[in-house]
Scaffold this active site. Structure first.
Site, PDB file in Angstrom:
ATOM      1  N   PRO A  77     109.789  97.004  -6.217  1.00  0.00           N
ATOM      2  CA  PRO A  77     109.809  97.179  -7.792  1.00  0.00           C
ATOM      3  C   PRO A  77     110.662  96.007  -8.340  1.00  0.00           C
ATOM      4  CG  PRO A  77     110.246  99.231  -6.868  1.00  0.00           C
ATOM      5  CD  PRO A  77     110.391  98.429  -5.600  1.00  0.00           C
ATOM      6  N   CYS A  78     110.018  95.410  -9.398  1.00  0.00           N
ATOM      7  CA  CYS A  78     110.483  94.317  -9.933  1.00  0.00           C
ATOM      8  C   CYS A  78     111.134  94.459 -11.225  1.00  0.00           C
ATOM      9  CB  CYS A  78     109.755  93.045 -10.049  1.00  0.00           C
ATOM     10  SG  CYS A  78     108.249  93.640 -11.243  1.00  0.00           S
ATOM     11  N   THR A  79     111.080  95.783 -11.741  1.00  0.00           N
ATOM     12  CA  THR A  79     111.463  96.015 -13.167  1.00  0.00           C
ATOM     13  C   THR A  79     112.833  95.598 -13.556  1.00  0.00           C
ATOM     14  OG1 THR A  79     109.877  98.036 -12.895  1.00  0.00           O
ATOM     15  CG2 THR A  79     111.618  98.027 -14.786  1.00  0.00           C
TER      16      THR A  79
END
Length: 571
Positions: A77-79
């Site tokens: 996940p890059c959030t």
């Protein structure tokens, strides 16, 4: 290694299958895929015939992983690392947990190859981590990471999408294959999907009868209000660089994002060729095609927004296919292009559910917020005059506000009537103010036909009438009139021009309190425009129309006499 060599792979943070599709098309067996979000899992299973179940990868036991794995891939996940998340203020320690988990799996399985994808910012995170003994990633430095930020439009996707790729597969081997790919554009996708009888995938070459092409439900065109808000966000944004509006068809599209609404700077907006002056956003299928997914791929989301999210979070299978071929040692001479393998694709047995696209909002709560920069008073880098509302009071409050500084250090000057008080006694500028009085009185008469709360009601679609954007434009036009009068008053008198500049700098310095003054050169450059905006803002904010008490405004910690010392009355 040979083209037909058998490889086994594990797909971590698998999403909807962008990695798995590329791997399988290259003849690599995906032994296990791991994902936590159920809609993405449904899409992964529906297209790949698997039975993946939701898994919290952070809690995944290393002992439960399959053995004899040649390749580990994934997109943690890059959030938390994205600059789109709270201006880049995400929880980096939280995001680091997924990076560490990915590398723990790689270190445990000891595959010949591994590859990870993430937002560009992660490139710096990885490089710093592998070099710092105290960093959580330092213990994985032996994995031989090669870190690059690539643009997926160079690897077959019709989308300019920059991402960090960390891998031990030689980048030269991946890039060697891209030379056989023809660049694709947004227009290529739009025109291909609009064919009336047979749809030919502009990327993969597979064809379908037009009647079998799914996910082509179009939204209603953007309404006038939505059109204005989209155009302003893209063309006149006060902080970020300008974007084309509508989006250009002769180049790869901008990045397809996971989250976007009908009013969004990130939304890709098309001019409808069938209806002059009409504009719309992308269909689900157009989004998927720009992301590199073939027209046969199905998206099993329960809503338009859910499908847009899963596509925007995916990695283009065009890139993962090339990376997989490079892992297998395929050379440029052996590579036959995307069409060769794309022609083997077919529709899965179960088609995706039809999900109605978003519609224009019919009504909004009375607390609906508004903010728009005034035409002629948008100076970029965060410096602008805007009209905004405050619905925290019993009656809506509308104010013109002036901001200056930088995107990370925005400061505000209260427009509370002080500037007009300062300048009434000034022979030159005071005369300009008196010349503008007729325009101001005319606009004030128009305002008396409504109230601040009535304007708020129109903005919330509870009633009809001239909304706040009309007021924004009128204030911008009034500022242009005042600016012309100021320029005429200054004429060729360089001394007065400098005095105007110094006056603006003095006000900005007073508003900065104990901080050093910022944006001095820009304030000087646009000083006459800033003065015009301050005059208009002062005038508007102090009208009886607002029915507000004087405590709405903060003190600027300066008196008119102090300001006049900076901008003296000419002898």
């Amino acid at each position: 290694m040979k083209w037909n060599e058998f490889l086994r792979a594990v797909d971590l943070y698998a999403g909807i299958g962008g990695w798995s599709l590329g791997l399988r098309l290259a003849g690599i067996e995906v032994v296990a895929s791991y994902e936590w979000w159920q809609p993405a899992i449904d899409t992964h299973n529906g297209n790949h015939g698997g039975s993946v179940g939701p898994v919290d990868i952070r809690k995944l036991s290393l002992d439960d992983l399959p053995c004899d794995i040649d390749l580990v891939v994934g997109s943690p996940p890059c959030t938390e690392f994205s600059y789109a998340n709270r201006g880049g203020s995400g929880d980096l320690a939280e995001g680091m947990k997924d990076l560490v988990k990915f590398f723990e799996v790689v270190a445990h399985l000891k595959p010949r190859f591994w590859a990870m994808e993430n937002v560009p910012r992660v490139a710096d995170v990885l490089e710093a981590g592998f070099a710092n003994r105290k960093h959580p990633l330092y213990r994985f430095r032996h994995l031989g990471a090669r870190i690059e930020v690539v643009d997926f439009s160079e690897f077959g996707a019709p989308q300019a999408r920059r991402r960090c790729i960390a891998t031990n597969i030689p980048f030269e081997a991946i890039r060697a294959l891209e030379s056989k790919l023809k660049p694709k554009t947004l227009g290529d996708v739009i025109s291909a999907l609009a064919a009336e009888e047979t749809i030919v995938d502009p990327v993969w070459g597979v064809s379908l009868p037009a009647a079998k092409l799914t996910e082509m439900e179009t939204e209603v065109p953007l309404g006038p209000e939505e059109l204005r808000m989209n155009r302003d966000a893209k063309v006149y944004h006060s902080v970020y660089n300008n974007m084309a509006f509508p989006d250009l068809l002769d180049a790869p599209s901008r990045t397809v994002t996971a989250t976007c609404t009908r009013v969004s700077r990130e939304s890709i907006v098309l001019a409808d060729p069938k209806v002059a002056g009409s504009f719309r956003r992308l269909t689900v299928r157009e989004r998927g095609c720009l992301q590199g997914f073939p027209i046969t791929y199905q998206f099993y989301g329960r809503s338009f927004a859910e499908k847009a999210k899963m596509i925007g979070n995916a990695i283009p299978p065009t890139f993962t296919y090339l990376l997989s071929l490079a892992a297998k040692g395929v050379t440029l001479e052996e590579f036959e292009g995307l069409d060769a393998v794309g022609l083997t694709l077919s529709l899965p047995e179960k088609l995706a559910p039809i999900t109605p696209p978003d519609q224009e909002g019919r009504t909004y709560p009375l607390s609906r917020g508004f903010r728009a920069a005034l035409p002629n008073l948008r100076f970029k880098s965060g410096m602008r005059f805007d009209l905004s509302n405050d619905t925290s009071r019993p009656s809506a409050a509308w104010r013109v506000r002036f901001f200056f500084g930088s995107s990370k250090d925005i400061r505000e000057v209260d427009l509370d009537g002080s500037t007009i008080e300062d300048l009434h006694g000034n022979v030159l500028i005071g005369g300009a103010l008196r010349c503008a009085a007729a325009d101001m009185q005319s606009m004030e008469r128009d305002l008396r036909a409504t109230t601040p709360q009535a304007l708020q009601s129109i903005w919330a679609r509870k009633s009809e009438g001239r909304g706040p954007f009309a007021l924004v434009d009128e204030l911008g036009e009034l500022a242009a009139t005042v600016h012309t009068l100021i320029e005429e008053a200054i004429g060729d008198d360089e001394k007065v021009a400098i005095e105007v500049e110094n006056y603006i700098l003095a006000i900005a310095a007073a508003a900065s309190v104990d901080k050093p003054l910022v944006s001095a050169s820009k304030l000087r450059k646009y000083s006459s425009w800033v003065l015009a905006g301050m005059i208009v803002g002062d005038w508007f904010n102090t009208l009886d129309w607002h029915q507000l008490d004087k405590q709405l405004f903060k003190s600027r910690a300066r008196s008119p006499q102090e300001a006049l010392q900076v901008f003296p009355v000419p002898a």
